[in-house]
Design a protein around this motif. Structure first.
Motif: not given
Length: 492
Positions: A396-402, A407-411, A471-474
């Motif tokens: 759910a958290g990574s779904a909206s990451l471009s 790297g930043t979001g996963s951190g 959320a959209r993945a892209d």
């Protein structure tokens, strides 16, 4: 955003599609398994370390665990940013090498102070390799296969944390030092495989140094709260020392947030938190891992302290729960996400299952050992809940990451789990520091209520923020973040 802008390969043969996805996921999952394993493997080593160094309290020993998680949390985001900038595989390999070297130093420690210092080295390596491993996975795995890959990655991370007491219980029979030395052969093998199997990727648009001062402020804020909770039973919950530590923590956190608003490479990228799914996963992860960290320590302390299980028997008693994690994370969670319309809804169910498992154990816990009828059902149910929740929060958290923010979001998401673990462990230590002279089970019951509260709160946050349409993945990088990247380039 075109992929040519967001990612470059180290060489023509290093494109993500040039190597089997399974091998890449396997190597990256091995690293997160090691870091998670080491986060909790020391639980069963506590009595043996304390025996070698008499007079060491549980509160003091808890810093062998807390020091790991605090610095881990502080390093994660700066390391994720550096990985995006200099190369994710390069950062992954450097972190893995540092982690392995720190493990060697931990095993050689002549005392508790040296051990805690060596854990700082170890956690700095873990903090570098974990976000790099997740961003490498997101970059290397095609979108259709990403859900299953995330399930494997997060399941092995959860499995490592849950198997920590099991493996630790066996190793401490030889020596508590082997709890750390076991990382040496695994780390060296992972290093060799990473160089051969994992493709390089980075973001050409990332510029400027990460906010190292902000990272230090984050470590101080979390560490001061943990210290306050550990010291509160002896100082008093209304004492000047306890209140002073909380105020100091609040001040550090406030300054860190203020820097995050102005810095081009902040510890917490506040624009990411504008995403409902990302901020929901961040908040829910803090609460969930607070419950998870407290649960593991509570179980170990109860089995060894009240039922008087040996380290090996305690580890084996905990083992059925971890064995439930992998099938639920790898197979059940992705399928349920497809059926229910998003991983956030699966996270809500998983949190409810975990809370229910701990409530079941609360009704069954007793001083007289009764493993099969009283503890085992709760262990199995809890393992299923872990398998459903952890990959779902991550998905759910990574779904909206471009791609530019992998790297930043996963951190940031991994930082949430470390912060939560510190707070949960510190809170539980505060409870267990006051044993009842007449009822040995009483503090563990109180600990279970704390754990249930954390799991229930995580479920409530997930229901409020993650149970809607995914959320959209892209999703594009926020315009404000792009503008800020060009500003204050010389800010320290």
């Amino acid at each position: 955003m075109s992929s040519s802008h967001s990612m470059t390969a180290a060489s023509p043969g290093a494109r993500p599609g040039a190597r089997p996805v399974t091998a890449i996921v396997g190597v990256l999952s091995l690293a997160v398994f090691m870091s998670s394993l080491d986060l909790f493997i020391v639980n069963l080593a506590f009595p043996y370390i304390g025996r070698q160094y008499p007079g060491t309290s549980l509160g003091s020993l808890s810093w062998v665990l807390n020091a790991y998680t605090i610095v881990f949390a502080a390093v994660l985001v700066p390391a994720g940013r550096w990985a995006d900038r200099i190369g994710r595989r390069r950062m992954f390999v450097a972190g893995l090498a540092t982690f392995t070297a720190g493990s060697l130093l931990c095993g050689l420690a002549p005392g508790v102070a040296f051990l805690i210092a060596a854990r700082v080295v170890q956690e700095a390596g873990a903090g570098a390799m974990v976000p790099a491993s997740l961003s490498l996975l997101l970059a290397a795995v095609p979108a259709p296969a990403r859900s299953a890959a995330l399930g494997t990655w997060s399941a092995l991370g959860a499995l490592g944390a849950a198997l920590g007491p099991v493996i630790g219980g066996a190793l401490v029979q030889v020596s508590w030092r082997w709890v750390f030395w076991i990382n040496l052969p695994v780390g060296l093998a992972a290093l060799a495989l990473a160089v051969r199997v994992v493709p390089e990727s980075k973001d050409d648009r990332v510029q400027g140094r990460p906010d190292l001062i902000g990272a230090g402020l984050l470590a101080a804020a979390v560490g001061l709260v943990a210290l306050a909770l550990v010291k509160a039973p002896s100082w008093g919950w209304g004492s000047a020392g306890f209140i002073g530590l909380l105020l100091a923590s609040l001040a550090c956190g406030t300054v860190m947030v203020a820097r995050s608003r102005r810095h081009h490479s902040p510890v917490i990228e506040l624009e990411l938190l504008h995403s409902r799914s990302f901020s929901g996963a961040f908040a829910a992860s803090i609460l969930y891992y607070a419950g998870f960290g407290a649960f593991v320590l509570n179980a170990v302390e109860f089995l060894t302290g009240v039922w008087h299980y040996s380290a090996v028997v305690a580890g084996l008693a905990i083992a059925p729960g971890p064995l439930m994690v992998l099938p639920f994370a790898r197979f059940a969670a992705p399928r349920m996400a497809a059926w229910l319309g998003g991983p956030g809804r699966v996270a809500v169910i998983g949190c409810a299952v975990n809370a229910g498992a701990q409530l079941l154990w609360f009704t069954q816990i007793q001083a007289q050992p009764a493993y099969l009828t009283h503890l085992l059902p709760a262990q199995l149910l809890g393992g299923a809940g872990v398998g459903l929740t952890i990959p779902s929060l991550l998905g759910a958290g990574s779904a909206s990451l471009s791609p530019a923010r992998f790297g930043t979001g996963s951190g940031i998401l991994n930082m949430a789990r470390q912060v939560g673990t510190v707070l949960g462990v510190a809170g539980l230590v505060a409870i267990l520091s006051h044993p009842s002279p007449t009822d040995p089970v009483a503090p563990y019951r109180d600990g279970l209520l704390l754990i249930v509260a954390f799991f229930a709160a995580a479920g409530a946050v997930a229901a409020a923020l993650l149970a809607g349409r995914p959320a959209r993945a892209d999703a594009p990088v926020p315009a404000a973040a792009a503008r800020r990247a060009a500003e204050d380039a010389n800010m320290p």
